[in-house]
Design a protein around this motif. Structure first.
Motif, short mmCIF file in Angstrom:
data_model
loop_
_atom_site.label_atom_id
_atom_site.label_comp_id
_atom_site.label_asym_id
_atom_site.label_seq_id
_atom_site.Cartn_x
_atom_site.Cartn_y
_atom_site.Cartn_z
N ASP A 115 25.14 44.41 59.64
CA ASP A 115 26.28 44.45 58.32
C ASP A 115 27.75 45.67 58.35
O ASP A 115 27.36 46.17 57.77
N ASN A 116 28.04 44.99 58.90
CA ASN A 116 29.65 45.94 58.73
C ASN A 116 31.11 45.07 57.55
O ASN A 116 31.23 46.23 57.65
N GLY A 117 30.68 44.12 56.91
CA GLY A 117 30.52 43.36 55.62
C GLY A 117 32.64 42.83 56.62
O GLY A 117 33.07 42.59 55.21
N TYR A 139 34.73 41.34 60.17
CA TYR A 139 34.56 40.93 61.11
C TYR A 139 35.09 41.77 61.77
O TYR A 139 36.30 42.01 62.05
N GLY A 140 34.38 42.23 62.94
CA GLY A 140 34.66 43.66 63.20
C GLY A 140 35.52 43.15 64.81
O GLY A 140 36.46 43.45 65.32
N LEU A 141 35.38 42.19 65.81
CA LEU A 141 35.15 41.74 66.82
C LEU A 141 36.73 40.71 67.17
O LEU A 141 37.82 40.82 67.65
N THR A 174 30.85 49.57 75.34
CA THR A 174 31.72 48.96 75.18
C THR A 174 32.35 49.06 73.36
O THR A 174 33.46 48.88 73.40
N LEU A 175 31.12 49.34 72.82
CA LEU A 175 31.97 49.05 71.37
C LEU A 175 33.04 50.60 71.20
O LEU A 175 32.62 51.28 71.57
N CYS A 176 32.79 50.54 69.92
CA CYS A 176 34.54 51.56 69.28
C CYS A 176 32.73 53.07 69.34
O CYS A 176 32.04 52.85 68.68
N ALA A 177 33.60 53.82 69.85
CA ALA A 177 33.25 55.20 69.47
C ALA A 177 32.51 55.51 67.59
O ALA A 177 33.82 55.51 67.31
N GLY A 178 31.73 55.84 67.37
CA GLY A 178 31.14 56.31 66.05
C GLY A 178 30.83 54.98 65.53
O GLY A 178 30.25 54.77 64.83
N CYS A 179 30.77 53.12 66.29
CA CYS A 179 30.07 51.98 65.86
C CYS A 179 29.02 52.45 65.48
O CYS A 179 27.97 52.94 66.10
N GLY A 180 28.43 51.95 64.08
CA GLY A 180 26.79 51.75 62.94
C GLY A 180 26.36 50.84 64.18
O GLY A 180 25.01 52.04 64.81
N HIS A 181 27.42 50.14 64.75
CA HIS A 181 25.99 49.48 66.10
C HIS A 181 25.29 50.01 67.14
O HIS A 181 24.16 49.77 67.38
N ASN A 182 26.05 50.97 67.49
CA ASN A 182 25.73 51.74 68.24
C ASN A 182 24.12 52.49 68.36
O ASN A 182 23.14 53.14 68.65
N GLY A 209 30.07 38.24 68.51
CA GLY A 209 30.82 39.30 67.33
C GLY A 209 30.19 40.63 68.58
O GLY A 209 29.95 41.23 69.37
N CYS A 210 31.49 41.43 67.82
CA CYS A 210 30.31 43.13 68.20
C CYS A 210 29.23 43.73 68.27
O CYS A 210 28.86 43.97 69.20
N SER A 211 28.60 42.48 67.48
CA SER A 211 27.28 43.45 66.99
C SER A 211 26.58 42.43 68.56
O SER A 211 25.18 42.95 68.94
N PRO A 270 28.38 50.93 59.82
CA PRO A 270 29.74 51.02 59.26
C PRO A 270 30.39 50.56 60.64
O PRO A 270 30.39 50.89 61.64
N CYS A 271 32.04 49.81 59.90
CA CYS A 271 32.85 49.38 61.38
C CYS A 271 33.35 50.73 60.77
O CYS A 271 34.30 50.75 60.19
N VAL A 272 33.69 51.62 62.34
CA VAL A 272 34.72 52.20 62.22
C VAL A 272 36.38 52.44 62.16
O VAL A 272 37.18 52.73 61.88
N THR A 273 36.60 51.28 63.11
CA THR A 273 38.24 50.69 63.44
C THR A 273 38.25 50.05 61.33
O THR A 273 39.54 50.61 61.56
N PHE A 274 37.49 49.14 61.34
CA PHE A 274 38.44 48.32 60.17
C PHE A 274 37.63 48.28 59.03
O PHE A 274 38.51 47.74 57.77
N ASN A 275 36.98 48.43 58.81
CA ASN A 275 36.38 49.89 57.32
C ASN A 275 35.89 51.54 56.89
O ASN A 275 34.47 50.94 56.86
S1 SF4 Z 1 36.16 46.79 66.01
FE1 SF4 Z 1 34.19 47.97 64.36
S2 SF4 Z 1 32.07 46.79 64.63
FE2 SF4 Z 1 33.25 46.21 66.17
S3 SF4 Z 1 32.97 47.89 68.26
FE3 SF4 Z 1 34.17 48.61 66.53
S4 SF4 Z 1 33.89 49.82 64.90
FE4 SF4 Z 1 31.90 48.14 65.75
#
Ligand code: SF4
Ligand SMILES: Cc1ncc(C[n+]2csc(CCOP(=O)(O)OP(=O)(O)O)c2C)c(N)n1
Ligand SMILES: [Mg+2]
Lengths: 610, 343
Positions: free
Chosen positions: B131-133, B135-137, B24-32, B59-61, B209-214
């Motif tokens: 590690d996206n540097g 706070y995603g969530l 359920t994380l953002c599309a393209g999130c490095g965590h995926n 956290g998202c991670s 990388p956090c595609v949404t906030f970084n």
């Molecule tokens: S906010 Fe950033 S870290 Fe969280 S799921 Fe979306 S892209 Fe990934």
């Protein structure tokens, strides 16, 4: 000399901490015990390693009261800093054994007590052949001899006391006996007894041992099969953890391989300690931690996680006087309300309220069964008085019965169960079935989480799923009312009732005897657990005046009672509160109860306007 | 692609047997991407699903524990407290293969204390920091691993120096420390497998990388996310269609990874001369890389000889959780002797 002064006195040793007086006081306590005299010892000590005042009260009564007494009969005054104040607390007709060099000024100049000056420092210097620092310690052992001679301690009992104390160090025992003989000799040659106090051997300690509550709790955990202890040092709970480690080393180490059937981790803080406990119970071990108020504060978040994710945990809270660092070496019943509802959101935790050494042993042992049965953190509320003082108690019984691991499905059981959901209330008691990591079955796994979840442990923010879970948790914890020990009730149809819990019990025993003698006898109910047993309301219903006695300022138990009792019963509650850091005494109860009972017996005042 | 997924491993399981719930994380999130690499590593290493314990904080991670190996037990615990939960679990049952997933906030800020003490105890765990540097969530606050001077999406610059969790770990005497990049499966999967094989704390700091906030050039831990004007972001269903950024470069070289928005990150891969047993060399290499604005990846330090927690505690092979009460209670005679000695 009146016989009333035989085996009925309170001795207070006022010393400087770090001076070794603890050994002297324990020798006196144990010597009395060996003479068959019921003894109660209370250590009132500072939060400090060396140099601050410390008091040790040894009370003996023919009836064996275990609570503190407010006034002192014999003072052993060794501390220059507190000498005048200490002398002021001695009751008229009492006695003071003291270092001769201390100035007799202020209350130390009073004439209504017997004075026994002894040049302890000089005797130690001139007559004891030991290194100077050791001499300082032995100086305190001399007062054991002086006291022994004055009140008639049996020399053989004193010798046994010394051997108990220095069991593993025969040379030290000999040196200490030497110092005691010096005291006896000095008293014989130089002091003329003018006080009435003396002791006589009796048969009041047969079948008893001396034990502190912390060690008893540790033995309860050992007997329960606790295998993981995670803790962070804090007075007054450290000695519990240390005792558990000591006994695990003794009974749980394989003599051939050195393998330990026990893990004890000194955690980095209490957050980590409770985290380790929850991780261990999640993986199927029995685990515990022990702490005091400040540590409980740090455990708040994860206790909520344990409650909501439904994981067992046993937490012993050895209460001390707060808030904050407060009086870290003094006692209080100050965490009752906090612990019962610890964490954010709606949380309620079962709490056991032991008042005696046997109870803290049994309660700690049973807490593991309760935690496993209810799949929730369970608290044992001890306090500094119970935990760190020596109490006379029957030997702790061996546990014959097995243990209750609660509703756990293993691979076989899963195979038989077609449709399993981690948080499903199959039995109607609110308690679901769980599986443990490592269970070799493809349907065993699930994700435990502190976020919203449904019956199948899936993530869910559904209003219904949340409400259902919260309702079920309430049902589950409500069920604990019948699983926790029932209140102890002593009823004889009197209109007045004392309600107490924990160590307040011991002061209530003496207070009730004396209230009875004063024609104001009251019934008694001791609450043994939270949430409240249904009997509590029933007993209160049968009484007109209910004195809720507790050792805190805000009436924490009274507030819980008010929350749970029907409104009409709440009017009957009257708070009796003691909160000065030292254990409660009978007077603190007698005075308000006597006043309340007397007021009730007076006819109502006539209206001035006829 | 599907051929690999169907292949069975040593214990007869396919890649599918290691899958979890849909992300359920953002599309393209490095965590995926990391989740996929974890699945591959667990499968390739033939970890028994029922012995796996997936641990995470918040956290998202940390949500990732839900997205791999459904069959295993997992514990998505509390923010920053996963190390303690994992410690308890491993003490209770040392047979468990413990994999922890954390974030940079979870590890380097709220959880820094537990992180340090876990390393000090050398808990046997594969500890992955995604590690996206940032706070995603909680929507884009700076984290303690963000580089000095890097900027937030909204343009605020980071005024404080970063905590390099790899350097901290090496300094604390960690037994396995590596850094990688979410898009570099070729490097990360073998590192994960080595970590699983290692007995002790294996730290993997994975830049993710956090595609949404970084997702902007001002961040040194980002790739930007190319999006079509009609393509909605944060649509989980859309994820399969997002291009992952992947890299493939040789040891000893610097890889300039061009990001979707035209910015780049520099990854220096450690070469064969790096002595992974030399903590001083590892620390020096980390500091030098930072000075030149590079992110050093690869296995930085390893010492497989250090005893792990359960060994130091001299726990029996049989898990404590499996010991029956008879093995845990003193005998009646021992008890009687104990009571008799209490005066
Ligand atoms: S906010 Fe950033 S870290 Fe969280 S799921 Fe979306 S892209 Fe990934
Ligand atoms: C005790 C506590 N404080 C704050 C939060 C709110 N919170 C949730 S996630 C998070 C930060 C997560 O950052 P990171 O670990 O880097 O994970 P990411 O989302 O970036 O993957 C915070 C502060 C919380 N859940 N618990
Ligand atoms: Mg982050």
């Amino acid at each position: 000399m009146a016989d009333g002064n035989v085996n009925d006195l309170c001795i207070q040793a006022a010393t400087v901490n770090g001076s070794g007086s603890q050994s002297s006081n324990l020798v006196i306590t144990k010597a009395l015990f060996h003479m068959g005299i019921p003894v109660a010892a209370k250590n009132v000590f500072p939060s400090n390693i060396e140099g601050l005042p410390t008091w040790y009260d040894i009370r003996i009564t023919p009836r064996g009261y275990q609570c503190r007494k407010r006034s002192v009969d014999i003072l052993i005054g060794m501390n220059p800093a507190t000498f005048a104040d200490d002398a002021g607390n001695v009751r008229p007709g009492g006695a003071v054994i003291h270092e001769a060099a201390l100035p007799r000024v202020g209350a130390a100049g009073r004439e209504d007590v017997a004075w026994y000056p002894v040049p302890f420092a000089r005797l130690a210097r001139e007559r004891i052949d030991a290194k100077p620092d050791l001499r300082k310690y032995l100086q305190n052992m001399i007062y054991v001899g002086v006291l022994a001679e004055l009140i008639g301690l049996d020399p053989a009992a004193v010798e046994r006391g010394v051997h108990d104390q220095f069991r593993t160090k025969p040379a030290a025992a000999e040196l200490n006996l030497e110092a005691i003989r010096l005291g006896v000799e000095y008293a014989r040659e130089h002091l003329v007894k003018t006080d009435p106090f003396r002791v006589e051997a009796m048969d009041g300690t047969a079948g008893r041992i001396l034990l502190d509550g912390n060690r008893a709790a540790a033995l309860g955990a050992l007997m329960a099969g606790c295998t993981v202890l995670a803790w962070y040092p804090i007075t007054p709970s450290s000695s519990l953890c240390e005792a558990l480690i000591e006994h695990a080393q003794r009974f749980r180490v394989d003599p051939e391989t050195g393998e330990r059937r026990f893990a004890a981790v000194q955690a980095e803080d209490e957050l980590a300690a409770i985290g380790m406990v929850l991780g261990a119970t999640w993986a199927g071990a029995r685990a515990m931690t022990a702490t005091s108020g400040p540590g409980i504060s740090l455990m708040a978040e994860l206790t909520g996680l344990g409650y909501y994710a439904e994981l067992p945990a046993v937490v012993v809270d050895v209460q001390r006087a707060g808030p904050s660092t407060g009086l870290p070496t003094r006692t209080m019943q100050g965490d009752v309300a906090f612990v019962h509802a610890l964490s954010h959101g709606d949380t309620r935790h079962p709490v056991l309220l032991p008042g005696t050494v046997t109870e803290v042993y049994e309660d700690t042992r049973r807490a593991f069964d309760l935690a496993d049965r209810l799949q929730t953190p369970v608290f044992v509320l001890s306090d500094l008085d119970l935990g760190m003082n020596l109490w006379m108690t029957p030997p702790l019984p061996y546990a014959d019965e097995g243990i209750d691991r609660g509703k756990v499905l293993d691979a076989e059981a899963l195979e038989r169960t077609r449709d399993w959901g981690r948080y499903r209330d199959v039995d109607g008691d609110g308690i679901p079935y769980r599986t443990l990591p490592g269970t070799p079955h493809p349907r065993a796994g699930f994700l435990t989480r502190g976020s919203g979840h449904d019956e199948n442990a899936f993530y869910s923010e559904s209003p219904r799923a949340y409400r259902d879970t919260m309702e079920r948790l309430r049902r589950k914890i409500d069920g604990a009312r019948m699983l926790l020990p029932a209140p102890q009730v002593e009823e004889a149809g009197r209109p007045g009732l004392v309600v107490a819990y924990g160590t307040t019990h011991h002061a209530v025993i003496e207070a009730r005897d004396r209230l009875g003698e004063a024609g104001a006898a009251v019934d008694y109910m001791r609450v043994r657990g939270l949430p409240l047993h249904p009997l509590v309301a029933e007993v209160i219903e049968r009484h007109e005046r209910v004195y809720v006695v507790e050792q805190n300022r805000d009436g924490q138990m009274e507030a819980i009672l008010r929350q749970e009792l029907p409104g009409t019963l709440c009017d009957r509650l009257r708070g009796v509160r003691h909160f000065n850091g030292v254990p409660i005494d009978a007077e603190a109860i007698i005075e308000p109860v006597l006043a309340g009972e007397a007021a009730a017996r007076r006819p109502p005042a006539r209206s001035a306007v006829a | 692609m599907t051929i690999a997924a169907d292949k069975t491993n040593r214990i007869g399981l396919t890649r599918d047997d290691y899958r979890g719930a849909h992300t359920t994380l953002c599309a393209g999130c490095g965590h995926n991407s990391i989740t996929n690499h974890i699945v591959k590593a667990l499968h390739d290493s033939a970890v028994e699903p029922h012995l796996l314990a997936k641990m995470s904080g918040i956290g998202c991670s940390s949500k990732a524990t839900a997205y791999f190996v459904d069959r295993a037990h997992g514990f998505n615990g509390a923010h920053g407290r996963m190390p303690s939960l994992a410690t308890g679990a491993k003490l209770a049952n040392r047979e468990l293969v413990v994999v922890g997933v954390s974030g940079d906030g979870d590890t380097a800020s709220i959880g820094l204390g537990q992180y340090c003490h876990m390393i000090r105890r050398n808990l046997d765990i594969t500890y992955v920091v995604e590690d996206n540097g940032v706070y995603g969530l909680t929507k884009g606050q700076l984290s303690a691993t963000a580089d000095l001077g890097s900027t937030l999406r909204k343009g605020r610059a980071n005024d404080y120096p970063q905590i390099d969790i790899c350097a901290v770990a090496i300094d604390l005497g960690a037994s396995f420390v590596a850094r990688s990049f979410s898009g570099d499966g070729k490097q990360l999967v073998p590192l994960l497998r080595a970590a699983l094989a290692h007995r002790g704390t294996a730290l993997l700091d994975v830049v993710s990388p956090c595609v949404t906030f970084n997702d902007h050039a001002g961040s040194t831990k980002s790739y930007a996310y190319v999006k079509d004007h009609d393509a909605p972001v944060n649509t989980p269903d859309f994820i399969a269609f997002q291009p992952e950024i992947t890299v493939d470069y040789d040891p000893g070289t610097v890889q300039d990874v061009a990001l979707h928005d035209g910015s780049h990150i520099l990854l220096r891969k450690l070469d064969g001369d790096h002595d992974v047993r030399d903590p001083v060399a590892a620390l020096r290499a980390l500091h030098e890389a930072r000075r030149s604005g590079e992110i050093l990846t690869g296995l930085l330090y390893a010492d497989p000889e250090i005893d792990d927690l359960c060994t130091r505690e001299r726990l029996p092979d049989r898990p404590l959780a499996h010991l029956g009460i008879d093995a845990l209670r003193p005998s009646r005679e021992q008890w009687a002797a104990l009571m008799a000695a209490l005066v």
